[in-house]
Design a protein around this motif. Structure first.
Motif, PDB file in Angstrom:
ATOM      1  N   ASP A   1      -9.693   3.891  16.177  1.00 58.70           N
ATOM      2  CA  ASP A   1     -10.367   4.076  17.470  1.00 58.70           C
ATOM      3  C   ASP A   1      -9.660   3.301  18.578  1.00 58.70           C
ATOM      4  O   ASP A   1     -10.296   2.685  19.456  1.00 58.70           O
ATOM      5  CB  ASP A   1     -11.839   3.651  17.376  1.00 58.70           C
ATOM      6  CG  ASP A   1     -12.648   4.542  16.446  1.00 58.70           C
ATOM      7  OD1 ASP A   1     -12.182   5.668  16.150  1.00 58.70           O
ATOM      8  OD2 ASP A   1     -13.725   4.099  15.994  1.00 58.70           O
ATOM      9  N   GLY A   2      -8.315   3.302  18.505  1.00 57.80           N
ATOM     10  CA  GLY A   2      -7.511   2.656  19.526  1.00 57.80           C
ATOM     11  C   GLY A   2      -7.332   1.166  19.363  1.00 57.80           C
ATOM     12  O   GLY A   2      -6.585   0.540  20.138  1.00 57.80           O
ATOM     13  N   GLU A   3      -7.961   0.579  18.332  1.00 59.17           N
ATOM     14  CA  GLU A   3      -7.879  -0.864  18.103  1.00 59.17           C
ATOM     15  C   GLU A   3      -6.919  -1.146  16.946  1.00 59.17           C
ATOM     16  O   GLU A   3      -7.079  -0.625  15.847  1.00 59.17           O
ATOM     17  CB  GLU A   3      -9.256  -1.423  17.762  1.00 59.17           C
ATOM     18  CG  GLU A   3      -9.314  -2.923  17.589  1.00 59.17           C
ATOM     19  CD  GLU A   3      -9.220  -3.677  18.904  1.00 59.17           C
ATOM     20  OE1 GLU A   3      -8.841  -4.863  18.877  1.00 59.17           O
ATOM     21  OE2 GLU A   3      -9.537  -3.081  19.949  1.00 59.17           O
ATOM     22  N   PRO A   4      -5.868  -1.988  17.184  1.00 60.62           N
ATOM     23  CA  PRO A   4      -4.939  -2.303  16.096  1.00 60.62           C
ATOM     24  C   PRO A   4      -5.501  -3.396  15.182  1.00 60.62           C
ATOM     25  O   PRO A   4      -6.205  -4.305  15.631  1.00 60.62           O
ATOM     26  CB  PRO A   4      -3.701  -2.804  16.840  1.00 60.62           C
ATOM     27  CG  PRO A   4      -4.233  -3.395  18.105  1.00 60.62           C
ATOM     28  CD  PRO A   4      -5.449  -2.575  18.468  1.00 60.62           C
ATOM     29  N   TYR A   5      -5.171  -3.287  13.886  1.00 62.70           N
ATOM     30  CA  TYR A   5      -5.600  -4.277  12.911  1.00 62.70           C
ATOM     31  C   TYR A   5      -4.404  -4.689  12.066  1.00 62.70           C
ATOM     32  O   TYR A   5      -3.578  -3.851  11.684  1.00 62.70           O
ATOM     33  CB  TYR A   5      -6.699  -3.719  12.004  1.00 62.70           C
ATOM     34  CG  TYR A   5      -7.990  -3.445  12.728  1.00 62.70           C
ATOM     35  CD1 TYR A   5      -8.947  -4.444  12.879  1.00 62.70           C
ATOM     36  CD2 TYR A   5      -8.243  -2.188  13.283  1.00 62.70           C
ATOM     37  CE1 TYR A   5     -10.133  -4.191  13.557  1.00 62.70           C
ATOM     38  CE2 TYR A   5      -9.418  -1.945  13.968  1.00 62.70           C
ATOM     39  CZ  TYR A   5     -10.361  -2.945  14.105  1.00 62.70           C
ATOM     40  OH  TYR A   5     -11.525  -2.706  14.782  1.00 62.70           O
ATOM     41  N   LEU A   6      -4.310  -5.988  11.772  1.00 57.28           N
ATOM     42  CA  LEU A   6      -3.300  -6.533  10.872  1.00 57.28           C
ATOM     43  C   LEU A   6      -4.017  -7.153   9.688  1.00 57.28           C
ATOM     44  O   LEU A   6      -4.743  -8.143   9.836  1.00 57.28           O
ATOM     45  CB  LEU A   6      -2.430  -7.571  11.574  1.00 57.28           C
ATOM     46  CG  LEU A   6      -1.386  -8.270  10.691  1.00 57.28           C
ATOM     47  CD1 LEU A   6      -0.399  -7.257  10.106  1.00 57.28           C
ATOM     48  CD2 LEU A   6      -0.645  -9.345  11.466  1.00 57.28           C
ATOM     49  N   LEU A   7      -3.823  -6.570   8.517  1.00 54.56           N
ATOM     50  CA  LEU A   7      -4.503  -7.012   7.305  1.00 54.56           C
ATOM     51  C   LEU A   7      -3.738  -8.120   6.604  1.00 54.56           C
ATOM     52  O   LEU A   7      -2.573  -8.386   6.901  1.00 54.56           O
ATOM     53  CB  LEU A   7      -4.650  -5.819   6.344  1.00 54.56           C
ATOM     54  CG  LEU A   7      -5.345  -4.579   6.882  1.00 54.56           C
ATOM     55  CD1 LEU A   7      -5.264  -3.455   5.856  1.00 54.56           C
ATOM     56  CD2 LEU A   7      -6.795  -4.878   7.241  1.00 54.56           C
ATOM     57  N   ALA A   8      -4.399  -8.738   5.632  1.00 54.96           N
ATOM     58  CA  ALA A   8      -3.715  -9.673   4.747  1.00 54.96           C
ATOM     59  C   ALA A   8      -2.663  -8.901   3.950  1.00 54.96           C
ATOM     60  O   ALA A   8      -2.946  -7.824   3.413  1.00 54.96           O
ATOM     61  CB  ALA A   8      -4.717 -10.341   3.809  1.00 54.96           C
ATOM     62  N   GLN A   9      -1.458  -9.436   3.877  1.00 49.94           N
ATOM     63  CA  GLN A   9      -0.340  -8.756   3.216  1.00 49.94           C
ATOM     64  C   GLN A   9      -0.046  -9.452   1.889  1.00 49.94           C
ATOM     65  O   GLN A   9       0.182 -10.658   1.851  1.00 49.94           O
ATOM     66  CB  GLN A   9       0.885  -8.772   4.130  1.00 49.94           C
ATOM     67  CG  GLN A   9       0.657  -7.994   5.432  1.00 49.94           C
ATOM     68  CD  GLN A   9       1.626  -8.386   6.530  1.00 49.94           C
ATOM     69  OE1 GLN A   9       1.807  -9.557   6.816  1.00 49.94           O
ATOM     70  NE2 GLN A   9       2.242  -7.396   7.156  1.00 49.94           N
ATOM     71  N   ASN A  10      -0.042  -8.688   0.811  1.00 52.81           N
ATOM     72  CA  ASN A  10       0.126  -9.280  -0.516  1.00 52.81           C
ATOM     73  C   ASN A  10       1.044  -8.470  -1.417  1.00 52.81           C
ATOM     74  O   ASN A  10       1.095  -8.710  -2.622  1.00 52.81           O
ATOM     75  CB  ASN A  10      -1.241  -9.445  -1.194  1.00 52.81           C
ATOM     76  CG  ASN A  10      -1.965  -8.121  -1.392  1.00 52.81           C
ATOM     77  OD1 ASN A  10      -1.861  -7.208  -0.571  1.00 52.81           O
ATOM     78  ND2 ASN A  10      -2.703  -8.002  -2.482  1.00 52.81           N
ATOM     79  N   ASP A  11       1.782  -7.512  -0.846  1.00 54.77           N
ATOM     80  CA  ASP A  11       2.734  -6.707  -1.608  1.00 54.77           C
ATOM     81  C   ASP A  11       3.961  -6.520  -0.717  1.00 54.77           C
ATOM     82  O   ASP A  11       4.163  -5.460  -0.144  1.00 54.77           O
ATOM     83  CB  ASP A  11       2.100  -5.365  -1.980  1.00 54.77           C
ATOM     84  CG  ASP A  11       3.016  -4.496  -2.837  1.00 54.77           C
ATOM     85  OD1 ASP A  11       3.619  -5.039  -3.783  1.00 54.77           O
ATOM     86  OD2 ASP A  11       3.139  -3.297  -2.552  1.00 54.77           O
TER      87      ASP A  11
ATOM     88  N   ASN B   1       3.229  -5.175   2.780  1.00 51.66           N
ATOM     89  CA  ASN B   1       2.110  -4.229   2.700  1.00 51.66           C
ATOM     90  C   ASN B   1       0.831  -4.900   2.213  1.00 51.66           C
ATOM     91  O   ASN B   1       0.862  -5.968   1.588  1.00 51.66           O
ATOM     92  CB  ASN B   1       2.473  -3.084   1.755  1.00 51.66           C
ATOM     93  CG  ASN B   1       3.762  -2.395   2.153  1.00 51.66           C
ATOM     94  OD1 ASN B   1       3.999  -2.143   3.329  1.00 51.66           O
ATOM     95  ND2 ASN B   1       4.605  -2.099   1.172  1.00 51.66           N
ATOM     96  N   SER B   2      -0.281  -4.253   2.495  1.00 49.76           N
ATOM     97  CA  SER B   2      -1.559  -4.649   1.926  1.00 49.76           C
ATOM     98  C   SER B   2      -1.794  -3.802   0.680  1.00 49.76           C
ATOM     99  O   SER B   2      -1.685  -2.579   0.721  1.00 49.76           O
ATOM    100  CB  SER B   2      -2.689  -4.412   2.941  1.00 49.76           C
ATOM    101  OG  SER B   2      -3.950  -4.639   2.340  1.00 49.76           O
ATOM    102  N   LEU B   3      -2.105  -4.460  -0.437  1.00 53.31           N
ATOM    103  CA  LEU B   3      -2.309  -3.778  -1.711  1.00 53.31           C
ATOM    104  C   LEU B   3      -3.696  -4.096  -2.254  1.00 53.31           C
ATOM    105  O   LEU B   3      -4.076  -5.271  -2.367  1.00 53.31           O
ATOM    106  CB  LEU B   3      -1.247  -4.201  -2.725  1.00 53.31           C
ATOM    107  CG  LEU B   3      -1.412  -3.667  -4.155  1.00 53.31           C
ATOM    108  CD1 LEU B   3      -1.268  -2.149  -4.189  1.00 53.31           C
ATOM    109  CD2 LEU B   3      -0.394  -4.323  -5.101  1.00 53.31           C
TER     110      LEU B   3
END
Length: 346
Positions: free
Chosen positions: A89-99, A102-104
């Protein structure tokens, strides 16, 4: 219903193991930590039972594991999200990266590493729940999840998932059992059938980059094929993944009714497992990264191909692919999914 103390987490919280039994030789043991199924015992053609999933001997082993996700519930988003990034919905998100980048499987503290609550349990059913707060592993929205494990008189193990959120969020839940229908040794001699004419090709980091047809490739499992028969072929997709680790698209999917997805058969024991699901795809993983460093509940060293996964789910990296079936759950909606593992002998 049988419940016993299984172990204690490092912070002192107790973890219990629950045993389900359908009275016909099908038994299941599961713990609150990660919703992990520690054993799934199934009779063979002679009526002899064996544990048909890989797992560890103690809670400490599961807590300290090198993330094989043995027997665990996986979320908030199963599989990979490229670079741990998406826009909703137009909002960027940065997740926890563990691969790598990438996020796995929901990040380093995904649902497989959480203590679930047992809401109800009896001889054939276990109900679990979990609250994933807004910002959990940087996912948006507070998510309430319920999972039901059930054994039926028809020799089936059923998983029902349900979830609601208070803000738009991507969700993709699955279960990460490693199956070996013989109960020991390699599963590469098992025969696999997939109701899938297409699969997702992958690029660096096993991120999907296209859709390919299976005819004429080592990915054609529309009829029974021994898993190990073509796994060493010089196919670029097999080489990059060190075997099979690909998402297969079901030819016939129905979000309201479980449809045939896969059949796994062990010729030696006669055990056969039919998988039906309401999901549109299944991730077939041939246990490529089992390298002998992990020991199972019986002390055996797990090596490549000793167990295979059939993870029913939506496509990986869907939040970055608007052309894929949507994985966005919005307020007022209910996420529902069912996967059936039906056992028989041949």
């Amino acid at each position: 219903m049988n419940r016993r103390l299984y172990g204690t987490l490092p912070d002192g919280r107790p973890v219990h193991e629950y045993t389900l039994d359908n009275g016909r030789g099908l038994t299941l043991r599961a713990i609150e930590y990660g919703g992990i199924i520690t054993e799934l015992n199934v009779p063979d053609a002679k009526g002899q039972g064996a544990n048909v999933i890989l797992g560890f001997a103690t809670l400490d082993d599961y807590v300290a594991r090198n993330d094989p996700y043995f027997g665990a519930l996986v979320g908030r988003y199963a599989n990979r999200i490229a670079n741990g990034r998406f826009t909703l919905d137009g909002e960027p998100y940065l997740l926890a990266q563990n691969d790598g980048p990438n996020s796995l499987h929901g990040g380093p503290r995904g649902f497989s590493r959480r203590l679930w609550t047992v809401d109800a349990a009896n001889d054939t059913e276990l109900r679990l729940s979990l609250v994933s707060e807004d910002g959990d592993e940087h996912f948006p929205g507070r998510l309430e999840v319920k999972v039901r494990y059930a054994l039926t008189a028809e020799q089936a193990f059923v998983i029902d998932y349900e979830a609601r959120a208070d803000a738009p969020t991507p969700i993709n839940l699955t279960h990460h059992n490693y199956f070996n229908l013989r109960g020991s040794g390699s599963a590469l001699d098992h025969e696999l059938t997939l109701a899938c004419s297409r699969f997702l090709t992958t690029g660096p980091g096993l991120i999907p980059n296209g859709i390919a047809a299976v005819p004429g490739t080592p990915f054609d499992f529309r009829g029974p094929q021994r898993i190990g028969a073509r796994i060493c072929e010089g196919d670029a997709q097999l080489l990059a993944a060190h075997g099979y680790d690909h998402c297969f698209i079901l030819d016939a999917a129905d979000a309201q009714r479980p449809m045939p997805c896969a059949t796994l058969r062990d010729p030696a024991s006669g055990r056969t497992m039919d998988v039906l699901t309401t999901e549109p795809a299944v991730q077939f993983y041939s246990g490529n990264f089992l390298d002998g460093s992990l020991r199972g509940s019986g002390g055996q060293a797990y090596r490549q191909g000793d167990g295979v996964c059939l993870e029913t789910q939506h496509y990986p990296d869907s939040p970055n692919h608007p052309e894929y079936p949507s994985t966005v759950l919005r307020p007022g909606e209910t996420y529902k999914s069912t996967t059936v593992h039906r056992f028989r002998t041949t």
